[in-house]
Design an enzyme around this catalytic site. Structure first.
Site, PDB file in Angstrom:
ATOM      1  N   SER A   8      37.437  39.028  32.968  1.00  0.00           N
ATOM      2  CA  SER A   8      37.229  39.145  34.489  1.00  0.00           C
ATOM      3  C   SER A   8      35.886  38.615  34.969  1.00  0.00           C
ATOM      4  O   SER A   8      35.032  39.131  34.372  1.00  0.00           O
ATOM      5  CB  SER A   8      37.454  40.493  34.608  1.00  0.00           C
ATOM      6  OG  SER A   8      38.771  40.997  34.790  1.00  0.00           O
TER       7      SER A   8
ATOM      8  N   HIS B  20      35.760  45.444  40.028  1.00  0.00           N
ATOM      9  CA  HIS B  20      36.059  45.959  38.681  1.00  0.00           C
ATOM     10  C   HIS B  20      35.213  46.131  37.560  1.00  0.00           C
ATOM     11  O   HIS B  20      34.915  46.978  36.621  1.00  0.00           O
ATOM     12  CB  HIS B  20      37.468  46.291  38.351  1.00  0.00           C
ATOM     13  CG  HIS B  20      37.915  44.894  37.387  1.00  0.00           C
ATOM     14  ND1 HIS B  20      38.798  43.789  38.023  1.00  0.00           N
ATOM     15  CD2 HIS B  20      37.983  44.845  36.147  1.00  0.00           C
ATOM     16  CE1 HIS B  20      38.986  43.000  37.058  1.00  0.00           C
ATOM     17  NE2 HIS B  20      38.330  43.383  35.737  1.00  0.00           N
TER      18      HIS B  20
ATOM     19  N   ASP C 217      38.526  42.652  45.100  1.00  0.00           N
ATOM     20  CA  ASP C 217      37.815  42.510  43.666  1.00  0.00           C
ATOM     21  C   ASP C 217      37.019  41.720  43.610  1.00  0.00           C
ATOM     22  O   ASP C 217      36.556  40.978  42.511  1.00  0.00           O
ATOM     23  CB  ASP C 217      38.992  42.434  42.674  1.00  0.00           C
ATOM     24  CG  ASP C 217      38.688  42.944  41.419  1.00  0.00           C
ATOM     25  OD1 ASP C 217      37.828  43.611  41.273  1.00  0.00           O
ATOM     26  OD2 ASP C 217      39.130  42.230  40.313  1.00  0.00           O
TER      27      ASP C 217
END
Length: 389
Positions: free
Chosen positions: A215, A107, A137
């Site tokens: 992230s 993402h 992911d």
């Protein structure tokens, strides 16, 4: 601060109502990135940190905190990613993997038209996407002329026990680069939601502070080994990371093929609660209930889904479906166990033995696993049983 923003899809997906902050990689691009850690000036403490996870004890000052030691040992392998998309710009984190590749979240780089990577001493390098997998992911990017000091971080060989001390390293909010936050492993074998509607199994839960911009960064133990790739956070002392085991399963395929094929049963599953157990004649809750079987899917004609709904203690529950209690010779008690087996030990095209309870009888059936589609079938898994494998 840039006026460009990431899309709502990229910023709010993931865990829905479970986490207040959602995915951790949704930081806006900002102009002021500070001087700490990543991008620090050569004369700064962080800009001159040396060593890596394999030689931390050789260079560490014994008077320093163990968190300082692990930070010094790993920071030079952690990077900031500045990502441009048709809809805006944003930043995330990543770390150097084997052979010089950089691992991050899918993402973070989704829809990227340009990626710039900044290393810990301030060098910028243009990067290209090697492979992505939305179902885990995970993503891999490559840069030319990687600095020699940015060496690969090792991954743990086994899942860390609950209580293991860990450090999350990355770039929260896109401006506090090179930040470290400490915590423990709060849970293991968690299931978290991927952007495509499937679940990501075997995830690590931590109470280390994780925010937008973290992230793709590493969650490391005090030996400097990566226990997971940070995926989401911002809730009440809850954050999640993709497990090292899943990273080792998916990332080599992304490097070699640009994609990863997940094993797929084509069923919708439910946790066996006391009321479901009662409706299906079980003496106690156990196994994983098969609510629906996808027509023409791998399990069609082999597994049996619900035949009816019935009321137990005022609750309407499914009945008549198979209850999976084993796969490949391993006992299955929870959905997480079944999902982890399929993710970490099985492959598309492989035939597996499933042990099921059907009509009170125990039997073994064989299912040839398929390849997971891009998204869950719209007609399966809605409502009470959202877990689809």
């Amino acid at each position: 601060m840039s006026g460009k923003r990431l899309t709502r899809r990229r910023c709010l997906g993931g865990l829905g109502a479970v986490l207040a902050g959602g995915l951790a990689g949704c930081s806006e691009a900002v102009g002021d990135t500070g001087t700490s850690g990543i991008g620090g000036s050569p004369g700064s403490e962080n800009g001159t940190a040396t060593g890596n996870a394999t030689n931390a004890t050789d260079t560490a000052d014994e008077t320093e905190s163990p968190y300082t030691q692990v930070y010094r040992a790993t920071i030079q392998s952690v990077v900031l990613l500045d990502v441009t998309t048709p809809e805006g710009a944003g930043q995330g984190s990543g770390f150097v993997y084997r052979d010089g590749y950089i691992v991050t979240n899918e993402h973070v780089v989704a829809d990227a038209t340009g990626i710039e990577v900044r290393f810990s001493r301030g060098e910028w390098r243009s990067a290209s996407v090697v492979g992505t997998d939305v179902s885990s992911d995970l993503a891999v990017v490559a840069v030319d002329d990687r600095p020699d000091y940015a060496t690969a971080l090792p991954l743990v060989d086994t899942q860390p026990p609950i209580g293991t001390e860990v450090v999350a390293i990355g770039n929260p909010f896109g401006r506090f680069d090179g930040s470290a936050s400490a915590g423990i492993v709060s849970g293991v074998n968690r299931s978290i939601l991927a952007q495509n509607g499937f679940t990501i199994p075997d995830a690590i839960q931590t109470d280390a502070a994780v925010n937008p911009g973290n992230s793709g960064g590493p969650l490391v133990n005090l030996d400097g080994r990566v226990v997971g790739v940070i995926n989401s956070g911002g809730g009440e002392n809850i954050a999640f990371a993709i497990s090292a085991a899943l990273v080792e399963r998916v990332v080599p395929a992304l490097i070699e093929d640009g994609e990863y094929d997940h094993a797929y049963l084509g069923v919708s599953l439910a946790t066996v609660t006391p009321t479901i157990a009662a409706a299906n004649g079980l003496d106690r809750p156990r196994g994983v209930y098969v609510d629906e079987v996808l027509p023409d899917g791998p399990a069609d004609g082999v597994l049996q889904g619900s035949e009816r709904r019935q009321r137990v203690d005022g609750e309407v529950v499914p009945a008549g479906g198979d209850i999976v209690v084993g796969i490949g010779g391993e006992n299955i008690d929870t959905r997480q166990q079944l999902s982890s087996y399929l993710a970490l030990q099985a492959s598309p095209g492989e035939t597996v033995d499933l042990t099921v309870l059907r009509g009170g009888e125990r039997r073994t059936v064989k299912v040839t696993l398929g390849q997971r589609p891009e998204r869950p079938d719209a007609g399966i898994g809605a409502g009470e049983t959202p877990t689809i494998r």
